[in-house]
Design a protein around this motif. Sequence first.
Motif, mmCIF file in Angstrom:
data_model
loop_
_atom_site.group_PDB
_atom_site.id
_atom_site.type_symbol
_atom_site.label_atom_id
_atom_site.label_comp_id
_atom_site.label_asym_id
_atom_site.label_seq_id
_atom_site.Cartn_x
_atom_site.Cartn_y
_atom_site.Cartn_z
ATOM 1 N N THR A 1 -17.899 -101.575 -37.238
ATOM 2 C CA THR A 1 -17.441 -100.896 -38.327
ATOM 3 C C THR A 1 -16.218 -100.316 -37.660
ATOM 4 O O THR A 1 -15.275 -99.566 -38.584
ATOM 5 C CB THR A 1 -18.122 -99.878 -38.689
ATOM 6 N N LEU A 2 -15.671 -99.888 -36.749
ATOM 7 C CA LEU A 2 -14.665 -99.065 -35.998
ATOM 8 C C LEU A 2 -13.931 -99.906 -35.698
ATOM 9 O O LEU A 2 -13.719 -101.169 -34.792
ATOM 10 C CB LEU A 2 -15.463 -98.711 -34.451
ATOM 11 N N SER A 3 -12.700 -99.299 -36.234
ATOM 12 C CA SER A 3 -11.582 -99.818 -36.161
ATOM 13 C C SER A 3 -10.678 -99.557 -35.542
ATOM 14 O O SER A 3 -9.645 -100.362 -34.823
ATOM 15 C CB SER A 3 -10.770 -99.947 -37.802
ATOM 16 N N LYS A 4 -10.464 -98.567 -35.597
ATOM 17 C CA LYS A 4 -9.821 -97.973 -34.189
ATOM 18 C C LYS A 4 -10.362 -97.718 -32.828
ATOM 19 O O LYS A 4 -11.325 -97.927 -32.607
ATOM 20 C CB LYS A 4 -9.511 -96.406 -34.486
ATOM 21 N N ALA A 5 -9.238 -97.997 -31.382
ATOM 22 C CA ALA A 5 -9.885 -98.997 -30.256
ATOM 23 C C ALA A 5 -9.958 -97.033 -29.590
ATOM 24 O O ALA A 5 -10.953 -97.159 -28.975
ATOM 25 C CB ALA A 5 -7.767 -98.640 -29.772
ATOM 26 N N SER A 6 -9.738 -95.700 -30.299
ATOM 27 C CA SER A 6 -10.064 -94.490 -29.834
ATOM 28 C C SER A 6 -11.864 -94.435 -29.968
ATOM 29 O O SER A 6 -12.156 -94.526 -29.254
ATOM 30 C CB SER A 6 -9.534 -93.666 -29.823
ATOM 31 N N HIS A 7 -11.976 -95.521 -31.369
ATOM 32 C CA HIS A 7 -13.559 -94.810 -31.499
ATOM 33 C C HIS A 7 -14.008 -95.486 -31.106
ATOM 34 O O HIS A 7 -15.322 -95.381 -30.481
ATOM 35 C CB HIS A 7 -13.668 -95.002 -33.140
ATOM 36 N N GLN A 8 -13.480 -96.973 -30.732
ATOM 37 C CA GLN A 8 -14.441 -98.676 -30.075
ATOM 38 C C GLN A 8 -14.174 -97.741 -28.203
ATOM 39 O O GLN A 8 -15.192 -97.317 -27.993
ATOM 40 C CB GLN A 8 -13.557 -99.456 -29.976
ATOM 41 N N GLU A 9 -13.339 -96.884 -27.753
ATOM 42 C CA GLU A 9 -13.622 -96.353 -26.508
ATOM 43 C C GLU A 9 -15.053 -95.140 -26.523
ATOM 44 O O GLU A 9 -15.781 -95.446 -25.431
ATOM 45 C CB GLU A 9 -12.025 -95.682 -25.817
#
Length: 89
Positions: free
Chosen positions: A35-43
């Motif tokens: 559900t994580l769409s932002k790269a910063s959230h994925q990181e």
Amino acid sequence: MSKYPSPCIDVCKFRRGGHCIGCSMTEAQKSMYKTLSKASHQEAFIKMLIAQQDVMGKFSAWEPAYLRKCKKKKAKAPLGLGKQIKGAA
């Protein structure tokens, strides 16, 4: 900022108290990552996962497998992973 591939390395055996023996994620964490769409959230998620692996131990095979996955998908490895592995992402 580019997105990162899932930290799942396709082992998917939930034997360590509900955590995968390959990547340390629980089934809920695997669903959450999708559900994580932002790269910063994925990181940030991957950073949390690495800390989780450090606490749980026995996940030394995850990093090289994840770096291979990043390289195959032509994605940048997050958090400086693989600096010590020649030719990685």
